[in-house]
Each structure stands twice: as C-alpha cells, then as structure tokens.
Enzyme design. Structure first.
Site, short mmCIF file in Angstrom:
data_model
loop_
_atom_site.label_atom_id
_atom_site.label_comp_id
_atom_site.label_asym_id
_atom_site.label_seq_id
_atom_site.Cartn_x
_atom_site.Cartn_y
_atom_site.Cartn_z
N CYS A 290 0.70 -1.22 0.10
CA CYS A 290 -0.09 -0.05 -0.10
C CYS A 290 0.75 1.22 0.01
O CYS A 290 1.74 1.52 0.86
CB CYS A 290 -0.90 0.13 1.22
SG CYS A 290 -1.92 1.58 1.34
N ARG B 133 -7.97 -2.10 -10.09
CA ARG B 133 -8.88 -0.69 -10.41
C ARG B 133 -9.79 -1.02 -11.62
O ARG B 133 -10.92 -0.53 -11.58
CB ARG B 133 -8.15 0.46 -10.65
CG ARG B 133 -7.52 0.68 -9.50
CD ARG B 133 -6.38 2.33 -9.67
NE ARG B 133 -5.27 1.53 -10.52
CZ ARG B 133 -4.31 2.53 -11.07
NH1 ARG B 133 -4.73 3.66 -11.16
NH2 ARG B 133 -3.37 2.03 -11.60
N LYS C 26 1.93 -9.56 -0.67
CA LYS C 26 1.80 -8.53 -1.89
C LYS C 26 2.53 -7.47 -1.88
O LYS C 26 2.56 -6.88 -0.61
CB LYS C 26 0.10 -8.03 -2.05
CG LYS C 26 -0.13 -7.08 -3.57
CD LYS C 26 -1.39 -7.15 -3.53
CE LYS C 26 -1.77 -6.32 -5.10
NZ LYS C 26 -1.57 -5.08 -4.86
#
Length: 340
Positions: free
Chosen positions: A101, A228, A140
């Site tokens: 993130c 997205r 991730k």
C-alpha cells in the site's frame, strides 16, 4: 498452479484486495464472474488486536467465495503476528501480508510499502507470521520504494526463504503511487529467476483481456491480479477468461444486463450488511456500472443519494428503459432528491 495445497486452473485470475471496494458483496460478484481467488480489504493489525469493530467486521468471509485470502497490514512484528492468529481463526484459505500500500498515512509510518525501506524487518516479520499460523502465508508488494531502490528481485528471494507460499508484485514503486505504467519486465525477471520456486502473481494495469494474455504469454507469471479495472466491471473476469480460452473478445454487457448485475450486487450488499449500511456502501459501486451513458448526471446523483432499496431498484428500472430500451411500462423518471 498451486499455492501450498490450493489448486487453481491454468492461468488463474485474482481479485486484488482494495480498501472500500472488496467487501463481501463485491467479492461475491467477482467470484460469480469467474475470479479464481478473492481477497478482503486490508485489515489493520492494530485494529484487530484492539478488537476494533470495523477491523473485525472485515474478517467476514463465506464458504461461497473460497479460495479467499484475508489481508493484514502493520509496522510492528508482535501486533502483526497476533493479528495473523486472529485472522486464521476466521478460516481463510491464505493470510496475505500487505507490503504494497503506497498511501502516505500507511507507508509513512512504515506499514504497507513503507516496509520496503527496511527489508530485514520485512523479512523477519514475514518469517514470524509464517511460523505463527498453519494456513499458507502470501505477500503482496511493489518493485521497491523508489527508482533508486527497485530491489524486488532480492526481496522476492528473501521472502521465499522466509516461507511464503506465493508472491504478488505490483509493477510500480511506492514513489510512483498509481501513476505511469506498470513495469512488467521486472515482474517477469522475478518470475523467471530459476531460484524462485513459489508462484509469482503479476499486478498492475490489467484492464483488458489482451493485457492479461500478454502478462501470461510474455512475462510467464503464474497468475494475474486485477484491481482498479474491476470498478463497476466485475464481469472483466468473464471477459478475460473467455479470451484466454478462445481468443475471442466478448461484447460489453448491455445497459439492461448491467442493471440486472447492479440489482444483484445491491441485494447481496443489503443481505450481508443490512439495508442502511448495505445501501450506503453500494453508492461507491452503483454509478460505476453506468459510466459513459449520455445525459446521465441527474440519474447518477439519484443512485448515490437514495436510501430506500425499492427506490433504488425503481431508478435502475428507469435506467434500463431510458438507456437500454427495455419494455418496463411501470418505469418512471426518478424523483429529484431534496436539494438537487
């Protein structure tokens, strides 16, 4: 492809974990359109340890969405280890660690992609979590902190040594945030390193069947993760799977089809969260289903301000009639909300 003991079909497609997006109802929709694996929104380790209501609620998973991963983030080892144990009790198929993130409030305090500035801590945290739980642990992350530190090749090997079962790489640095193009060349180098034995999943800019096919064929990744591009388009998984299997492009769903998809999504959201919260949290999704329709602004405003399920469904029927040509004799233009 396998992640520990979880078997997937050839060239699997994964739904990326996204805050305020991948709640249970959206995961349900994407799973129905062919996502091979889905993930929760990321969950704060501090929130789980403190039993924060919002964090604990994100542990809500169901058998119908398996295989499903719970993703956690944090910057301190002990809370992360404890939160992994708490997450394991919710019976996910994997626990995923968020080292990717880029948001300032997360990365700035050393969590998410901020962990890439302290690789030894990242590796030690990962090792401790792997040792603390019995379910497979995955990670991730990104290419690196910035252009001068694109060290994912080293990080990948060290995380593999720490015991993770799979690695997902977003093809940007933290400094890039979501700008520029994802660098799949470096993802491919990680995958094709003969020392890498675990699956490598690529992520970044997969917004079409052709790009997904290129990720598999050109860069050799084991799986593709889509983020997205799923906004208002959960059927992208169906499109990509059909193209991978047949080489043919599917037409986009008609307006009437999108109306029915939106209705299913709304019904699931209300089922899971109750009418008030279910409707409020659907607002971020509803208008995305109808992007590009001409003269749609007044109706879009209705979709994001109405609070009654029946009124929203009536508005959706009106959309099907007005823009889709559906024969719905009872559909009428929605009344304007107060102040609009």
């Amino acid at each position: 492809m396998k992640i520990a003991g979880i078997e997937f079909r050839e060239r699997p497609l994964f739904l990326a974990p996204m805050e305020d997006v991948t709640d249970p109802s959206f995961r349900y929709m994407c799973k129905g359109f062919g996502a091979d694996m889905v993930y929760t929104e990321f969950i704060s380790s501090d929130g789980l340890v403190r039993e924060g209501a919002k964090s604990v609620a994100k542990l809500n998973i169901s058998d119908g969405e398996r295989p499903v991963g719970i993703q956690i983030y944090g910057h301190l080892i002990e809370p992360m280890v404890e939160s992994a144990r708490i997450a394991e009790a919710a019976r996910p198929d994997v626990i995923d660690i968020n080292f990717g993130c880029p948001v300032r409030k997360i990365a700035g305090r050393g969590a998410g992609s901020g962990m890439m500035r302290d690789v030894p801590l990242m590796v030690e945290m990962t090792r401790r979590i792997v040792e603390a739980v019995k379910v497979p642990v995955t990670v991730k992350t990104r290419l690196g902190w910035d252009e001068e530190h694109r060290n994912i090749e080293e990080i990948a090997l060290r995380l593999q040594d720490a015991g993770i079962a799979a690695l997902t790489i977003h093809g940007r640095t933290r400094a890039q945030m979501y700008t520029g193009e994802a660098d799949w060349t470096l993802i491919g180098r990680v995958k094709n390193n003969p020392l890498m034995k675990i699956p490598v999943i690529g992520n970044g800019d997969i917004d079409s069947p052709q790009r997904a096919a290129e990720a598999f064929d050109r860069y050799g990744v084991d799986g593709v993760m889509i983020g997205r591009a799923t906004y208002g388009r959960p059927w992208i998984f169906r499109e990509i799977r059909h193209y991978l299997d047949t080489g043919e492009l599917l037409p986009q769903p008609s307006v009437c089809e999108r109306v029915e998809i939106a209705k299913r999504h709304l019904a699931k959201s209300v089922e899971v969260k109750g009418e008030r919260v279910g409707v409020l949290e659907m607002r971020r999704h509803l208008s995305n289903y109808f992007k590009g329709l001409p003269d749609f602004k007044p109706t879009r405003l209705q979709l994001v301000t109405l609070t009654d399920v029946n009124e929203i469904n009536a508005t959706l029927d009106y959309i099907a009639q007005e823009w889709g040509g559906a024969d719905l004799s009872g559909a009428v233009p929605p009344p304007l909300s107060h102040g609009i």
